[in-house]
Design a protein around this motif. Structure first.
Motif, mmCIF file in Angstrom:
data_model
loop_
_atom_site.group_PDB
_atom_site.id
_atom_site.type_symbol
_atom_site.label_atom_id
_atom_site.label_comp_id
_atom_site.label_asym_id
_atom_site.label_seq_id
_atom_site.Cartn_x
_atom_site.Cartn_y
_atom_site.Cartn_z
ATOM 1 N N THR A 197 0.792 -1.231 0.000
ATOM 2 C CA THR A 197 0.000 0.000 0.000
ATOM 3 C C THR A 197 0.825 1.282 0.000
ATOM 4 O OG1 THR A 197 -0.170 -0.086 2.422
ATOM 5 C CG2 THR A 197 -1.935 -1.128 1.153
ATOM 6 N N SER A 198 2.123 1.177 0.218
ATOM 7 C CA SER A 198 2.962 2.380 0.210
ATOM 8 C C SER A 198 3.131 2.878 -1.220
ATOM 9 C CB SER A 198 4.335 2.074 0.818
ATOM 10 O OG SER A 198 5.241 3.135 0.569
ATOM 11 N N LEU A 199 2.665 4.082 -1.485
ATOM 12 C CA LEU A 199 2.782 4.642 -2.830
ATOM 13 C C LEU A 199 4.243 4.785 -3.234
ATOM 14 C CD1 LEU A 199 0.052 7.451 -2.896
ATOM 15 C CD2 LEU A 199 -0.179 5.002 -3.320
ATOM 16 N N SER A 237 -10.187 -3.661 -2.686
ATOM 17 C CA SER A 237 -9.514 -2.786 -3.645
ATOM 18 C C SER A 237 -9.242 -1.427 -2.991
ATOM 19 C CB SER A 237 -10.358 -2.652 -4.918
ATOM 20 O OG SER A 237 -9.632 -1.993 -5.948
ATOM 21 N N THR A 238 -9.309 -0.358 -3.741
ATOM 22 C CA THR A 238 -8.917 0.954 -3.230
ATOM 23 C C THR A 238 -9.800 2.047 -3.810
ATOM 24 O OG1 THR A 238 -7.038 2.480 -2.962
ATOM 25 C CG2 THR A 238 -7.228 1.331 -5.057
ATOM 26 N N ASP A 239 -9.611 3.254 -3.322
ATOM 27 C CA ASP A 239 -10.327 4.439 -3.821
ATOM 28 C C ASP A 239 -9.398 5.356 -4.619
ATOM 29 O OD1 ASP A 239 -8.651 5.247 -1.800
ATOM 30 O OD2 ASP A 239 -10.126 6.470 -0.745
ATOM 31 N N HIS A 240 -8.218 4.871 -4.946
ATOM 32 C CA HIS A 240 -7.145 5.740 -5.438
ATOM 33 C C HIS A 240 -7.123 5.836 -6.965
ATOM 34 C CE1 HIS A 240 -3.530 7.903 -4.155
ATOM 35 N NE2 HIS A 240 -2.992 7.514 -5.292
ATOM 36 N N PHE A 241 -8.302 6.060 -7.569
ATOM 37 C CA PHE A 241 -8.416 5.953 -9.019
ATOM 38 C C PHE A 241 -8.855 7.224 -9.739
ATOM 39 C CE2 PHE A 241 -9.702 1.343 -8.027
ATOM 40 C CZ PHE A 241 -8.401 0.897 -8.138
ATOM 41 N N ASN A 279 -19.196 3.259 -11.678
ATOM 42 C CA ASN A 279 -19.045 3.374 -13.131
ATOM 43 C C ASN A 279 -18.368 4.658 -13.577
ATOM 44 O OD1 ASN A 279 -21.111 5.082 -12.482
ATOM 45 N ND2 ASN A 279 -22.581 4.291 -13.975
ATOM 46 N N ASP A 280 -17.866 5.451 -12.635
ATOM 47 C CA ASP A 280 -17.098 6.642 -13.002
ATOM 48 C C ASP A 280 -15.755 6.238 -13.599
ATOM 49 O OD1 ASP A 280 -18.944 8.562 -12.334
ATOM 50 O OD2 ASP A 280 -18.192 8.835 -10.288
ATOM 51 N N GLN A 281 -15.227 7.078 -14.465
ATOM 52 C CA GLN A 281 -13.951 6.772 -15.111
ATOM 53 C C GLN A 281 -12.830 6.688 -14.084
ATOM 54 O OE1 GLN A 281 -12.811 9.566 -18.159
ATOM 55 N NE2 GLN A 281 -11.052 8.346 -18.832
ATOM 56 N N THR A 282 -11.960 5.701 -14.262
ATOM 57 C CA THR A 282 -10.814 5.521 -13.378
ATOM 58 C C THR A 282 -9.521 5.830 -14.130
ATOM 59 O OG1 THR A 282 -10.748 3.168 -13.953
ATOM 60 C CG2 THR A 282 -11.929 3.786 -11.935
ATOM 61 N N PHE A 283 -8.463 6.116 -13.372
ATOM 62 C CA PHE A 283 -7.180 6.499 -13.951
ATOM 63 C C PHE A 283 -6.049 5.789 -13.213
ATOM 64 C CE2 PHE A 283 -10.191 9.934 -14.453
ATOM 65 C CZ PHE A 283 -10.042 10.299 -15.787
ATOM 66 N N SER A 284 -5.053 5.339 -13.961
ATOM 67 C CA SER A 284 -3.846 4.759 -13.354
ATOM 68 C C SER A 284 -2.874 5.892 -13.049
ATOM 69 C CB SER A 284 -3.222 3.732 -14.308
ATOM 70 O OG SER A 284 -4.103 2.664 -14.547
ATOM 71 N N LEU A 285 -3.119 6.568 -11.949
ATOM 72 C CA LEU A 285 -2.349 7.772 -11.622
ATOM 73 C C LEU A 285 -0.924 7.450 -11.210
ATOM 74 C CD1 LEU A 285 -5.080 9.707 -9.605
ATOM 75 C CD2 LEU A 285 -4.435 10.026 -11.996
ATOM 76 N N ASN A 286 -0.710 6.258 -10.700
ATOM 77 C CA ASN A 286 0.622 5.845 -10.246
ATOM 78 C C ASN A 286 0.691 4.320 -10.282
ATOM 79 O OD1 ASN A 286 -0.776 5.025 -7.851
ATOM 80 N ND2 ASN A 286 -0.583 7.108 -7.074
ATOM 81 N N GLU A 287 1.823 3.771 -9.882
ATOM 82 C CA GLU A 287 2.006 2.317 -9.950
ATOM 83 C C GLU A 287 1.033 1.579 -9.037
ATOM 84 O OE1 GLU A 287 3.810 0.751 -12.068
ATOM 85 O OE2 GLU A 287 4.762 2.534 -12.935
ATOM 86 N N TYR A 288 0.727 2.162 -7.884
ATOM 87 C CA TYR A 288 -0.224 1.534 -6.968
ATOM 88 C C TYR A 288 -1.601 1.437 -7.604
ATOM 89 C CZ TYR A 288 -3.360 0.915 -2.991
ATOM 90 O OH TYR A 288 -4.341 0.458 -2.145
ATOM 91 N N ALA A 289 -2.095 2.554 -8.124
ATOM 92 C CA ALA A 289 -3.415 2.557 -8.762
ATOM 93 C C ALA A 289 -3.439 1.612 -9.958
ATOM 94 C CB ALA A 289 -3.784 3.972 -9.189
#
Length: 277
Positions: A55-57, A93-97, A109-119
């Motif tokens: 979980t560490s970003l 899972s997570t909310d980090h999207f 159903n909202d759009q998600t994004f791979s903002l970083n390696e964790y996401a």
């Protein structure tokens, strides 16, 4: 996430087994598929709840391959084993999207994004599990709680409130946090609802800033907080600062009522009272 498994163990209505590298009932190295398969063959579970994650970003950014293996592909392998054994999988899972869109309560159903390696890794897990059929639940959530090591976000909050230290608070970082205790109780309910499957937000029914959470906790403890306002700059390390979730889907589908900010604060207060008594 160890806190979730320990709290699940307190359920009186289920026969529970835990597996991790720290011992528990079974030793398990999540990076080795065969280990997972051996354990599940021995237990033959009706339900598997996967709380394992890096979980560490910062660690995920430094170790993207390990992050993707543990957070992304290993849950897919676990889902394949569960499918073969007809075991139901519940994936935490997570909310980090999400992009920086303020205090929005995001729906499934909202759009998600791979903002970083964790996401990226957690989205990979969701896709890998979904490819294995329909006998699964994916829970998007964000949790907090005390830890034995006293190094969690909640430990930090309570330590600073206790000693009346000045802190910097983020009022532009939004969340729908719930307590480990609350999530554990909800998971127990979901385990017993055999017909529920798919993707659900399990979250606070309110969206609030981390600064507002700190102030609400301080107020409940009767402490006047000392703080200064700061902005969490998502450009320092690519991260989502808009992590609000809407639990309307799970509430309407299951009849469960998700906790409010007030419920969260009271849960924190009661846990601390029990810890110090």
């Amino acid at each position: 996430l160890n806190d979730i498994s320990s709290r699940l163990d307190n359920s009186e209505n289920l026969e529970l087994f835990s597996a991790s590298r720290n011992g528990n009932d079974f030793y398990c190295d999540f990076s080795i598929t065969k280990t997972m398969e051996t354990i599940l063959n021995e237990i033959n579970p009706d339900v598997v709840v996967n709380c394992v994650a890096i979980t560490s970003l910062e660690y995920c950014e430094r170790n993207p391959e390990e992050c993707l293996k543990i957070n992304g592909y290993a849950p897919g392998h676990l889902a394949e084993i569960c499918k073969e054994k007809n075991s139901r999988l519940i994936q935490v899972s997570t909310d980090h999207f999400y992009q920086d869109d303020g205090p929005k309560a995001h729906k499934e159903n909202d759009q998600t994004f791979s903002l970083n390696e964790y996401a990226k890794s957690k989205l990979t897990a969701e896709r890998e599990i979904a490819k294995r059929g329909k006998n699964f639940l994916i829970i998007r959530t964000s949790i907090l709680g005390l830890t034995k090591e006293q190094n969690s976000y909640l430990d930090w909050i309570l330590e600073n409130i206790k000693h009346s230290r000045e802190v910097g608070l983020y009022f532009n970082a939004y969340t729908s946090l719930i307590h480990c205790e609350q999530l554990s109780r909800i998971i127990i309910e979901l385990v017993q609802n055999k017909y529920l499957s798919g993707l659900y937000n399990i979250s606070n029914k309110n969206v609030f800033s981390k600064g507002d959470l700190y102030l609400a906790i301080a107020k409940r403890f009767g402490v006047e907080p000392i703080y200064k306002k700061e902005d969490l700059n998502s450009r320092l390390l690519k991260r989502s600062i808009s992590c609000g979730l809407s639990p309307s889907k799970i509430e309407s589908t299951s009849g469960l009522s998700m906790p409010s900010l007030g419920d969260l604060v009271e849960c924190i207060f009661q846990e601390q009272q029990q810890t110090t008594s």
